[in-house]
Write an enzyme that holds these catalytic residues in place. Structure first.
Site, PDB file in Angstrom:
ATOM      1  N   CYS B  37       0.877  -1.085  -0.060  1.00  0.00           N
ATOM      2  CA  CYS B  37       0.115   0.013  -0.027  1.00  0.00           C
ATOM      3  C   CYS B  37       0.770   1.231  -0.178  1.00  0.00           C
ATOM      4  O   CYS B  37       0.326   2.274  -0.094  1.00  0.00           O
ATOM      5  CB  CYS B  37      -0.848  -0.086   1.306  1.00  0.00           C
ATOM      6  SG  CYS B  37      -0.058  -0.485   2.613  1.00  0.00           S
ATOM      7  N   ASP B  39       2.698   2.485   2.439  1.00  0.00           N
ATOM      8  CA  ASP B  39       2.752   3.040   3.819  1.00  0.00           C
ATOM      9  C   ASP B  39       4.184   2.813   4.321  1.00  0.00           C
ATOM     10  O   ASP B  39       4.703   1.967   4.214  1.00  0.00           O
ATOM     11  CB  ASP B  39       1.783   2.434   4.801  1.00  0.00           C
ATOM     12  CG  ASP B  39       0.147   2.631   4.435  1.00  0.00           C
ATOM     13  OD1 ASP B  39      -0.099   3.291   3.490  1.00  0.00           O
ATOM     14  OD2 ASP B  39      -0.586   2.032   5.296  1.00  0.00           O
ATOM     15  N   CYS B  63      -2.647   4.935   5.740  1.00  0.00           N
ATOM     16  CA  CYS B  63      -3.915   4.939   6.070  1.00  0.00           C
ATOM     17  C   CYS B  63      -4.214   5.039   7.356  1.00  0.00           C
ATOM     18  O   CYS B  63      -3.627   4.833   8.159  1.00  0.00           O
ATOM     19  CB  CYS B  63      -4.795   3.529   5.508  1.00  0.00           C
ATOM     20  SG  CYS B  63      -4.224   1.995   6.261  1.00  0.00           S
ATOM     21  N   CYS B 106      -1.507  -3.700   8.194  1.00  0.00           N
ATOM     22  CA  CYS B 106      -1.067  -2.654   8.893  1.00  0.00           C
ATOM     23  C   CYS B 106      -0.503  -2.859  10.481  1.00  0.00           C
ATOM     24  O   CYS B 106       0.392  -2.112  10.974  1.00  0.00           O
ATOM     25  CB  CYS B 106      -2.252  -1.574   9.145  1.00  0.00           C
ATOM     26  SG  CYS B 106      -3.041  -1.169   7.559  1.00  0.00           S
TER      27      CYS B 106
END
Lengths: 176, 127
Positions: B37, B39, B63, B106
């Protein structure tokens, strides 16, 4: 697994003939367009709708250098798509962090627009370098080179994400 | 998609955002990224002479789930020894915040950030 290069009758190479890609896509697109099968039997119609979706997916993958490279690796048995592994290349991540901090500090006004453009140029130049490295790695066809290619793709994912963020800030300024 | 109250709280009021001087010998820095993603997460631990984590700070670009996961671990690691801190599992984080399956990565990012920071501390103090 579907080989998108074969579907488009193109050689499996990183540097694709873009004109041939688009021409083939248009041809396949017409051949499988649902409108042509309005009077066909349901089963046939469904098959064509699926074929049409597949043609469009393939085109999206082959058109993007990063996704094309990812597909090439996938065909060589190196799967990246659903990977959950984290990356810990400190120097690379530091720079990503710095860029994001820099992006955050760019003001949302006309001045900011110029700064965003400069930053995007810088990011694009680096993307170009990564793509160049990726190209020569993919030509080597060794396990080691494939793993290194995967690392280049992982890095490119951060770079493209950054470009998306730059673009969305640009949009925000243009919408003012 | 419905997010849990805890997740929303950590996202809207993130704890311990910021940075310590990474050249301070008592500071350990962990940098990790999730290619899936894009991140990026930086976790820093301030370790006392007794080997206990006195303070923690983070900076995450990503996110809401990534921000909440890192905010949560800064609270969890405080008061723990380094060995205890590396015991924190991504599944504990995911469970606490009720992360949806697509956001599990995450919590993996947050777990790996702790490990990276602890390793940084150990390499800083290896001699």
């Amino acid at each position: 697994m579907m080989n998108y290069f074969e579907l488009f009758n193109l050689p499996i190479v990183f540097e694709l003939d873009q004109t041939a890609l688009t021409t083939t896509w248009q041809t396949l697109q017409q051949l499988t367009h649902p409108d042509k099968f309005a009077t066909a039997r349901d089963a046939e119609k469904l098959a064509m709708v699926q074929k049409n979706a597949q043609v469009n997916d393939a085109y999206q993958v082959l058109k993007s250098p990063m996704r094309r490279a990812e597909h090439m690796l996938e065909l060589r048995g190196v799967e990246l798509q659903h990977e959950q592994k984290t990356m810990q290349d400190m120097a690379f991540l530091m720079q990503q962090m710095e860029w994001r901090e820099q992006l955050e500090d760019i003001p949302v006004n006309e001045v900011g627009l110029d700064q965003l453009e400069d930053m995007d140029d810088e990011v694009q130049a680096q993307i170009k370098q990564h793509l160049q490295t990726l190209k020569s790695l993919l030509e080597q066809h060794s396990d080691e080179a494939n793993q290194k290619s995967a690392d280049e793709i992982r890095k490119l994912k951060f770079m493209y994400k950054l470009r998306e963020e730059i673009a969305s800030k640009e949009d925000a300024i243009n919408d003012l | 998609m419905a997010y849990s109250d805890k997740l929303i709280d950590h996202y809207e009021n993130p704890r311990n955002v910021g940075a310590f001087d990474k050249n301070d010998p008592s500071v350990a820095t962990g940098m990790v990224g999730a290619p899936a993603c894009g991140d990026v997460m930086k976790l820093q631990l301030k370790v006392g002479e007794n080997g206990i984590i006195e303070d923690a700070k983070f900076k995450t670009y990503g996110c809401g789930s990534a921000i909440a996961s890192s905010s949560l671990v800064t609270e969890w690691v405080k008061g723990k020894t380094l060995d205890e801190a590396v015991q924190i599992k991504n599944t504990d984080i995911a469970e606490e915040l009720a992360l949806p399956p697509v956001k599990i990565h995450c919590s993996i990012l947050a777990e790996d950030a702790i490990k990276a920071a602890v390793e940084d501390y150990k390499s800083k103090h290896s001699n």
